[in-house]
Design an enzyme around this catalytic site. Structure first.
Site, PDB file in Angstrom:
ATOM      1  N   ASP A  80      38.214 -17.241 -31.838  1.00 14.55           N
ATOM      2  CA  ASP A  80      37.650 -15.899 -31.724  1.00 14.55           C
ATOM      3  C   ASP A  80      36.188 -15.995 -32.128  1.00 14.55           C
ATOM      4  OD1 ASP A  80      37.405 -13.098 -31.466  1.00 14.55           O
ATOM      5  OD2 ASP A  80      37.957 -12.758 -33.554  1.00 14.55           O
ATOM      6  N   SER A  81      35.425 -14.979 -31.796  1.00 15.65           N
ATOM      7  CA  SER A  81      34.040 -14.950 -32.246  1.00 15.65           C
ATOM      8  C   SER A  81      33.975 -14.920 -33.770  1.00 15.65           C
ATOM      9  CB  SER A  81      33.329 -13.732 -31.659  1.00 15.65           C
ATOM     10  OG  SER A  81      34.034 -12.541 -32.008  1.00 15.65           O
ATOM     11  N   GLY A 137      29.812  -8.954 -27.740  1.00 15.31           N
ATOM     12  CA  GLY A 137      29.912  -7.876 -26.762  1.00 15.31           C
ATOM     13  C   GLY A 137      28.683  -7.712 -25.886  1.00 15.31           C
ATOM     14  N   CYS A 152      40.686 -13.140 -28.738  1.00 19.17           N
ATOM     15  CA  CYS A 152      39.452 -12.357 -28.587  1.00 19.17           C
ATOM     16  C   CYS A 152      39.475 -11.724 -27.208  1.00 19.17           C
ATOM     17  CB  CYS A 152      38.237 -13.274 -28.731  1.00 19.17           C
ATOM     18  SG  CYS A 152      36.643 -12.482 -28.441  1.00 19.17           S
ATOM     19  N   ASN A 153      39.368 -10.393 -27.159  1.00 20.19           N
ATOM     20  CA  ASN A 153      39.398  -9.724 -25.862  1.00 20.19           C
ATOM     21  C   ASN A 153      38.175 -10.061 -25.023  1.00 20.19           C
ATOM     22  OD1 ASN A 153      40.995  -7.820 -27.877  1.00 20.19           O
ATOM     23  ND2 ASN A 153      41.774  -7.447 -25.824  1.00 20.19           N
ATOM     24  N   CYS A 174      40.542  -4.492 -29.076  1.00 28.90           N
ATOM     25  CA  CYS A 174      39.725  -5.552 -29.674  1.00 28.90           C
ATOM     26  C   CYS A 174      40.526  -6.098 -30.843  1.00 28.90           C
ATOM     27  CB  CYS A 174      38.376  -4.999 -30.132  1.00 28.90           C
ATOM     28  SG  CYS A 174      37.384  -6.161 -31.119  1.00 28.90           S
ATOM     29  N   THR A 175      40.606  -7.413 -30.963  1.00 38.52           N
ATOM     30  CA  THR A 175      41.451  -7.992 -32.007  1.00 38.52           C
ATOM     31  C   THR A 175      40.979  -7.625 -33.408  1.00 38.52           C
ATOM     32  OG1 THR A 175      40.192 -10.076 -31.855  1.00 38.52           O
ATOM     33  CG2 THR A 175      42.221  -9.911 -30.572  1.00 38.52           C
TER      34      THR A 175
END
Length: 261
Positions: free
Chosen positions: A7-8, A40, A70-71, A177-178
């Site tokens: 994920d970020s 984003g 992560c979306n 969003c996670t």
């Protein structure tokens, strides 16, 4: 068994905790790059490059599956990640839980980042899984960043702003969003209307954890010995869990059950 999550930032905590519940014996690799946040506003090309970099760092640990928790990365980088790593390393993306939310008949609200809200990707999921259901897309500017840095005042302000855009008769909220899953209780408290049935929140962590096990031919075994290890990578380098991660129940649970080695 070894499962990697990327994920970020700390949005991967919810999915990691879900994996840990299903398989306490799984070794976990958490790979992120918070110095490059936020993702984003970045171009799809930037997101893809950053995603490939943290995925490569995780892949060096030879996991059996890679969860893209992560979306934003799932929207922009999933094809590139699958082209790079599959079939040797199954890659599991994160999709907003619009289908289960819409199955209750609605009305439904989808909380997501401004970049995702109104995007062709999200609109496509709504057409596919929520046709005929009242759906409101709610942009949540600043919420993911506030959660990442455990900024209490900013979290409260962002949640309140999004709640004000959410119709009062909504029966389900999709956490698109996670990062949002880490503050689910605050979102519920802000949206729940007095006298109405309990609001249902739909995250993706449980579904992606279960899908990861299916992809590698394993079954849930919550009774397995809790001896799985935890490896944290920040920008590709071994590290401790960020201090902000320990502000959330999920981060504290991971550290308590599986101290970073």
């Amino acid at each position: 068994m070894k499962i990697a999550l990327m994920d970020s930032g700390i949005g991967l905590l919810a999915a990691a905790t879900a994996v840990r519940r299903l398989r306490p014996d799984a070794d976990l690799i958490l790979s992120s790059d918070p110095d490059t946040l936020p993702w984003g506003p970045r171009t799809p090309e930037d997101v893809t490059g950053l995603s490939l970099a943290i995925a490569e760092a995780a892949a060096l640990h030879r996991p059996e599956a890679l969860i893209v928790a992560c979306n934003t990365a799932s929207v922009h980088a999933l094809p590139a990640l699958r082209a790079r790593f599959e079939p040797d390393l199954p890659v599991i993306g994160t999709v907003p839980a619009i289908k289960p939310a819409a199955s209750g008949g609605g009305p439904v609200a989808i909380w997501a980042t401004p970049a995702t809200t109104g995007s062709p990707y999200q609109r496509g999921l709504i057409r596919e899984f929520a046709d005929g259901v009242a759906v409101t897309e709610v942009p949540c500017p600043g919420l993911a960043d506030a959660v990442q840095y455990a900024d209490e005042a900013a979290i409260d302000a962002a949640v309140a702003a999004a709640a004000a855009l959410t119709p009062p008769d909504v029966r389900a909220v999709v956490l698109g969003c996670t990062h949002y899953e880490l503050v689910a209780d605050r979102i519920r408290a802000a949206v729940q209307q007095p006298g109405l049935p309990p609001l249902v929140l739909h995250g993706s962590a449980g579904a992606v954890a279960a899908q990861a096990l299916r992809r590698i031919g394993e079954r849930p075994a919550p009774e397995a010995p809790a001896d799985g290890s935890l490896t944290v990578l920040l920008g590709g380098q071994p590290a401790a869990l960020p201090a902000s991660a320990l502000m959330y129940v999920e981060g504290r649970q991971l550290q308590a059950v599986t101290p970073v080695r």
